[in-house]
Design an enzyme around this catalytic site. Structure first.
Site, PDB file in Angstrom:
ATOM      1  CE  LYS A 166     -29.797  -5.969  -9.698  1.00 46.21           C
ATOM      2  NZ  LYS A 166     -29.162  -5.229  -8.598  1.00 46.21           N
ATOM      3  CG  ASP A 194     -28.868  -1.768  -8.395  1.00 40.84           C
ATOM      4  OD1 ASP A 194     -27.720  -1.279  -8.400  1.00 40.84           O
ATOM      5  OD2 ASP A 194     -29.256  -2.602  -7.548  1.00 40.84           O
ATOM      6  CD  GLU A 220     -30.210   0.006  -5.490  1.00 43.47           C
ATOM      7  OE1 GLU A 220     -31.408   0.382  -5.534  1.00 43.47           O
ATOM      8  OE2 GLU A 220     -29.883  -1.126  -5.113  1.00 43.47           O
ATOM      9  CD  GLU A 246     -26.751  -3.128  -3.009  1.00 50.28           C
ATOM     10  OE1 GLU A 246     -27.696  -2.498  -3.501  1.00 50.28           O
ATOM     11  OE2 GLU A 246     -26.454  -4.280  -3.336  1.00 50.28           O
ATOM     12  CG  ASP A 269     -29.154  -5.839   3.614  1.00 46.76           C
ATOM     13  OD1 ASP A 269     -29.425  -6.409   4.706  1.00 46.76           O
ATOM     14  OD2 ASP A 269     -29.480  -6.298   2.524  1.00 46.76           O
ATOM     15  CG  HIS A 296     -29.898  -3.895  -0.323  1.00 48.25           C
ATOM     16  ND1 HIS A 296     -29.379  -5.029   0.275  1.00 48.25           N
ATOM     17  CD2 HIS A 296     -29.832  -4.106  -1.654  1.00 48.25           C
ATOM     18  CE1 HIS A 296     -29.013  -5.887  -0.668  1.00 48.25           C
ATOM     19  NE2 HIS A 296     -29.274  -5.357  -1.844  1.00 48.25           N
ATOM     20  CD  GLU A 329     -33.757  -4.488  -3.161  1.00 51.29           C
ATOM     21  OE1 GLU A 329     -32.936  -4.060  -2.333  1.00 51.29           O
ATOM     22  OE2 GLU A 329     -33.493  -4.725  -4.354  1.00 51.29           O
TER      23      GLU A 329
END
Ligand code: MG
Length: 385
Positions: A166, A194, A220, A246, A269, A296, A329
């Site tokens: 992150k 991300d 991301e 996502e 997703d 995702h 993922e």
């Protein structure tokens, strides 16, 4: 074979160690899963990604239109749910409810036809997948850098060839952690960042330029999912591949993303974007726009299994004889709902997993654990009493 019952469940677990990212803190995992049951007792499991209570209400909204219908006509049922939601919720959590039901119907289809979902999607192109480890969230400690490095090294020791961290705490702080993690894991392991849409275009560009030297495999959700122009400009002005999607729903959301040339990698997703039925269409659309697809995934083994079968069937853009193994993922953060409520045959070993060859998704639910973590609807209990 007719649908006799649709049972949505909200399951909840209070985390031992809360963690946070650029948008909010997670204290609790809360997930909506659904069991679709046929007249003969055959059942399938599905899952929705997003606010669990809203998704449960969505499933209850669709249920009257689905009871008594043929489960093998799942695409017909998908169209019905799409038409029923079009006037009110062309994107968002009602589509996650569609997704949950759709995934359960694919599980059922596999069981009825005695085939794994990947085969029914068109065949197993990729029997082995090299998932990347998702983690490296933030915790409220004084030695965050040390803990992040430790976590990244754990993934490396487990055999993962890639990990995603992150960012989004502020450019200076982000760079500090990216540099520390890259230094610790060495040059071979791939590293992605991300921000969960934390930045403006200019901030995202500044961060990109400053971390390019750390060999970032993709950035991301650098900017708001509404900022298609920001995505496009960033992509033109950094060497780091841009990923996102996502927060997009259905093929129409991804069409906007592709038409605006926002991403190199689309990340639908499956449990939100319209299920396996729509994810397959999104993959076809991505191919038409020369984009790669890496789904995702954030949830239980039901969601992970759906992604595994999808990626097992997925073609790489562009194709070539010798390609890297496909990736997807794999969330490694604390999740008792994933680890206790759902049971999967998928084994992650040395950073690799095999696409299961049992009928359906190859996943089941531990009923005792389901009862343990199930959110009880107090209002309904009172009503029953
Ligand atoms: Mg993300």
């Amino acid at each position: 074979m007719k649908i006799a019952k649709i049972e949505p469940y909200v399951i909840v677990h209070k985390l031992d160690t809360p963690f946070y990212f650029s948008q909010w803190q997670y204290d609790t995992r809360k997930i909506c899963i659904v069991k679709v049951i046929l007249e003969d007792g055959t059942y399938g499991w599905g899952e929705g990604y997003g606010p669990a209570g809203v998704i449960k209400a969505g499933i209850e909204f669709f249920t009257p239109f689905l009871l008594g219908r043929d489960a093998l006509g799942h695409e017909v049922l998908w169209q019905e749910m799409y038409r029923r939601s079009l006037d009110y919720a062309r994107s968002g959590s009602l589509q996650a409810a569609v997704s949950a039901i759709d995934v359960a119907l694919w599980d059922i289809k596999g069981k009825l036809l005695d085939q794994p979902v990947s085969v029914l999607l068109g065949g197993v192109k990729n029997p082995v997948i090299e998932p990347y480890a998702t983690g490296l969230y933030f915790t409220r400690v004084d030695n965050l850098e040390e803990l992040l490095v430790e976590e990244a090294l754990l993934y490396k020791s487990q055999g993962f060839k890639a990990t995603k961290m992150k960012v989004g705490l502020g450019i200076k702080e982000d760079i500090k952690y990216v540099a520390a993690i890259r230094k610790a894991i060495g040059p071979e392991m791939r590293l992605m960042i991300d921000s969960n849409h934390a930045y403006s275009y200019k901030e995202a560009l500044e961060l990109s330029r400053k971390v390019e030297k750390y060999d970032i495999s993709w950035f991301e959700e650098p900017v708001s999912p509404e900022d298609y122009d920001g995505y496009r400009r960033l992509r033109e002005n950094t060497t780091i591949p841009i990923a996102g999607g996502e927060c997009e729903y259905l093929k129409f959301g991804f069409k906007r993303l592709f038409e605006n040339d926002c991403v190199d990698i689309a990340q639908p997703d499956i449990c939100a974007t319209g299920g396996l039925t729509e994810a397959k269409r999104i993959a076809t659309l991505a191919q038409a726009y020369n984009k790669d697809v890496i789904p995702h995934s954030w949830g239980t083994w039901i969601a992970i299994s759906a992604a595994v079968h999808f990626v097992g069937n997925l073609d790489k853009n562009p194709g070539r004889m010798y390609n890297d193994l496909p990736t997807m993922e794999l969330d490694r953060t604390e999740n008792a709902l994933r680890d206790e409520v759902t049971k999967s045959e998928i084994v992650v070993k040395n950073g690799l997993l095999n696409v299961p060859n049992t009928p359906g998704l190859g996943v089941d639910v531990d009923i005792d654990a389901l009862e343990k973590y199930r959110e009880i609807d107090e209002a309904k209990i009172e009503f029953r009493l």
